[in-house]
Design an enzyme around this catalytic site. Structure first.
Site, PDB file in Angstrom:
ATOM      1  N   LYS A  42      12.712  14.356  39.315  1.00  0.00           N
ATOM      2  CA  LYS A  42      12.721  12.944  38.926  1.00  0.00           C
ATOM      3  C   LYS A  42      13.894  12.269  39.631  1.00  0.00           C
ATOM      4  O   LYS A  42      15.046  12.680  39.463  1.00  0.00           O
ATOM      5  CB  LYS A  42      12.876  12.795  37.416  1.00  0.00           C
ATOM      6  CG  LYS A  42      12.756  11.347  36.956  1.00  0.00           C
ATOM      7  CD  LYS A  42      13.067  11.184  35.482  1.00  0.00           C
ATOM      8  CE  LYS A  42      14.525  11.068  35.227  1.00  0.00           C
ATOM      9  NZ  LYS A  42      15.122   9.746  35.443  1.00  0.00           N
ATOM     10  N   ASP A  68      11.576   7.272  38.987  1.00  0.00           N
ATOM     11  CA  ASP A  68      11.917   6.627  37.705  1.00  0.00           C
ATOM     12  C   ASP A  68      12.795   5.405  37.950  1.00  0.00           C
ATOM     13  O   ASP A  68      14.001   5.424  37.740  1.00  0.00           O
ATOM     14  CB  ASP A  68      12.647   7.647  36.825  1.00  0.00           C
ATOM     15  CG  ASP A  68      12.943   7.105  35.440  1.00  0.00           C
ATOM     16  OD1 ASP A  68      12.253   6.157  35.008  1.00  0.00           O
ATOM     17  OD2 ASP A  68      13.867   7.627  34.793  1.00  0.00           O
ATOM     18  N   LYS A  70      11.976   2.325  36.610  1.00  0.00           N
ATOM     19  CA  LYS A  70      11.869   1.451  35.427  1.00  0.00           C
ATOM     20  C   LYS A  70      11.796  -0.023  35.831  1.00  0.00           C
ATOM     21  O   LYS A  70      12.637  -0.842  35.450  1.00  0.00           O
ATOM     22  CB  LYS A  70      13.048   1.677  34.486  1.00  0.00           C
ATOM     23  CG  LYS A  70      13.200   3.107  33.997  1.00  0.00           C
ATOM     24  CD  LYS A  70      14.314   3.227  32.974  1.00  0.00           C
ATOM     25  CE  LYS A  70      14.534   4.627  32.463  1.00  0.00           C
ATOM     26  NZ  LYS A  70      15.120   5.556  33.448  1.00  0.00           N
ATOM     27  N   ASP A  73      10.198  -6.938  36.043  1.00  0.00           N
ATOM     28  CA  ASP A  73      10.363  -8.227  36.725  1.00  0.00           C
ATOM     29  C   ASP A  73       9.056  -8.990  36.560  1.00  0.00           C
ATOM     30  O   ASP A  73       8.177  -8.547  35.814  1.00  0.00           O
ATOM     31  CB  ASP A  73      10.723  -7.970  38.206  1.00  0.00           C
ATOM     32  CG  ASP A  73      11.575  -9.087  38.803  1.00  0.00           C
ATOM     33  OD1 ASP A  73      11.228 -10.269  38.604  1.00  0.00           O
ATOM     34  OD2 ASP A  73      12.577  -8.778  39.470  1.00  0.00           O
ATOM     35  N   THR A 133      16.101   6.232  25.428  1.00  0.00           N
ATOM     36  CA  THR A 133      16.551   7.234  24.441  1.00  0.00           C
ATOM     37  C   THR A 133      18.050   7.111  24.152  1.00  0.00           C
ATOM     38  O   THR A 133      18.568   7.774  23.263  1.00  0.00           O
ATOM     39  CB  THR A 133      16.228   8.655  24.928  1.00  0.00           C
ATOM     40  OG1 THR A 133      16.503   8.745  26.325  1.00  0.00           O
ATOM     41  CG2 THR A 133      14.790   8.996  24.684  1.00  0.00           C
ATOM     42  N   ARG A 224      21.275  16.672  32.611  1.00  0.00           N
ATOM     43  CA  ARG A 224      22.572  17.322  32.430  1.00  0.00           C
ATOM     44  C   ARG A 224      22.538  18.707  31.795  1.00  0.00           C
ATOM     45  O   ARG A 224      23.366  19.558  32.177  1.00  0.00           O
ATOM     46  CB  ARG A 224      23.513  16.373  31.675  1.00  0.00           C
ATOM     47  CG  ARG A 224      23.986  15.220  32.560  1.00  0.00           C
ATOM     48  CD  ARG A 224      24.528  14.053  31.787  1.00  0.00           C
ATOM     49  NE  ARG A 224      23.489  13.363  31.029  1.00  0.00           N
ATOM     50  CZ  ARG A 224      23.687  12.240  30.339  1.00  0.00           C
ATOM     51  NH1 ARG A 224      24.883  11.696  30.293  1.00  0.00           N
ATOM     52  NH2 ARG A 224      22.691  11.663  29.697  1.00  0.00           N
TER      53      ARG A 224
HETATM   54  O1  C5P Z   1      20.911  14.100  31.669  1.00  0.00           O
HETATM   55  P1  C5P Z   1      19.767  13.748  30.762  1.00  0.00           P
HETATM   56  O2  C5P Z   1      18.917  14.957  30.390  1.00  0.00           O
HETATM   57  O3  C5P Z   1      20.182  12.940  29.563  1.00  0.00           O
HETATM   58  O4  C5P Z   1      18.844  12.834  31.694  1.00  0.00           O
HETATM   59  C1  C5P Z   1      17.757  12.103  31.188  1.00  0.00           C
HETATM   60  C2  C5P Z   1      17.081  11.363  32.304  1.00  0.00           C
HETATM   61  O5  C5P Z   1      15.951  10.688  31.758  1.00  0.00           O
HETATM   62  C3  C5P Z   1      17.934  10.323  32.999  1.00  0.00           C
HETATM   63  O6  C5P Z   1      17.628  10.368  34.382  1.00  0.00           O
HETATM   64  C4  C5P Z   1      17.487   9.003  32.406  1.00  0.00           C
HETATM   65  O7  C5P Z   1      17.539   7.946  33.333  1.00  0.00           O
HETATM   66  C5  C5P Z   1      16.023   9.301  32.045  1.00  0.00           C
HETATM   67  N1  C5P Z   1      15.483   8.519  30.940  1.00  0.00           N
HETATM   68  C6  C5P Z   1      16.035   8.513  29.678  1.00  0.00           C
HETATM   69  N2  C5P Z   1      15.504   7.738  28.679  1.00  0.00           N
HETATM   70  C7  C5P Z   1      14.395   7.007  28.909  1.00  0.00           C
HETATM   71  C8  C5P Z   1      13.806   7.026  30.181  1.00  0.00           C
HETATM   72  C9  C5P Z   1      14.368   7.801  31.179  1.00  0.00           C
HETATM   73  O8  C5P Z   1      17.028   9.207  29.451  1.00  0.00           O
HETATM   74  N3  C5P Z   1      13.842   6.314  27.940  1.00  0.00           N
END
Ligand code: C5P
Length: 251
Positions: A42, A68, A70, A73, A133, A224
């Site tokens: 992603k 991703d 998002k 616009d 999230t 992460r």
């Molecule tokens: O590091 P982590 O596991 O928190 O990464 C989550 C990934 O999912 C990030 O790249 C973030 O941009 C993406 N994301 C998110 N919440 C959303 C949509 C995408 O955390 N609602």
């Protein structure tokens, strides 16, 4: 929530690695070490602004590509951005914000299909992000959304579903409700995944891989917990094992 509907989505869970990494050299080291334990990569704002979409060719291999960005616009601008992404990156997934509204969502879906048709390539899935999230009820109220996160996610997911998207992004805390309301076919992509004991960082609505899958997720996004792990291949392997076990349990 093990019910009749969910049996039709059993066995289709993809693990996407969120490549939120500043150093391109580090990406080139980490990816081969994960081998069969991820199904897709992603790339989002961080990757595209830091490295550029042209760099994807060096790392994509056979992974599913999840762009991703998002998008949010006016319909014409989003449609043209979708066209450019389909043309330049041949992605499997593109994200737009459900809060952009029905007209924006429909134009994004249509443009993805038309551009893919023009290029004779498979159309990507258009996926709508509901509520990030990293937000919970207080944050929603601060931006003028009076609902709980669950109610807000449901409202945006229904709008997106009725606008023809292939799936939505939600947290693991809403996935069961969306599966029950929207049925077995919609793709439910869940970020904010944290194996038990892992740090949440900026995420607020988090879930374990197991729970998200038992509730009906089709795809998990993890960044992460793998990237920052002392042993990323081992971390990815453990998550993949939890995915396999949970998929077996929900059959
Ligand atoms: O590091 P982590 O596991 O928190 O990464 C989550 C990934 O999912 C990030 O790249 C973030 O941009 C993406 N994301 C998110 N919440 C959303 C949509 C995408 O955390 N609602």
């Amino acid at each position: 929530m093990l019910d009749q509907q969910q049996s039709s989505i059993a066995g289709k869970v993809n693990l996407f690695l969120a490549l939120d990494i500043d150093e391109f050299d580090k990406i080139k080291v980490i990816l081969p070490s994960l081998e069969a334990n991820i199904q897709g990569i992603k790339v989002g704002l961080e990757f595209l602004y830091m490295h550029g979409w042209q760099k994807l060719i060096e790392i994509r291999q056979n992974y599913q590509l999840f762009i991703d960005v998002k998008l949010h616009d006016i319909p014409n601008t989003v449609a043209k951005a979708v066209r450019a992404l389909v043309r330049n990156c041949h992605p499997n997934i593109i994200t737009v914000h459900a809060a952009g509204g029905g007209a924006m969502l429909k134009s994004a879906v249509l443009e993805a299909q038309e551009e893919a048709y023009r290029l004779s390539i498979p159309a990507p899935d258009l996926i709508a992000v509901t509520v990030l999230t990293s937000l919970e009820k207080n944050d929603l109220n601060d931006i003028g959304w009076p609902n709980s996160s669950l109610a807000q996610v449901l409202q945006l997911a229904k709008l997106a579903f009725n606008s023809g998207v292939n799936g939505v992004v939600c947290s693991g805390q809403e996935v069961g409700l969306l599966r029950a309301v929207l049925g077995p076919k919609i793709r439910l992509i869940v970020p904010g995944i944290r194996p038990t004991g892992d740090a949440a960082f900026d995420q607020k609505r988090i879930t374990t891989p197991t729970q998200a899958i038992l509730d009906g997720a089709t795809d998990l996004v993890v960044g992460r917990p793998i990237i920052n792990a002392s042993n990323p291949p081992r971390a990815a392997q453990l998550i993949q094992q939890q995915i396999t076990d949970a998929v077996c349990r929900r059959v």
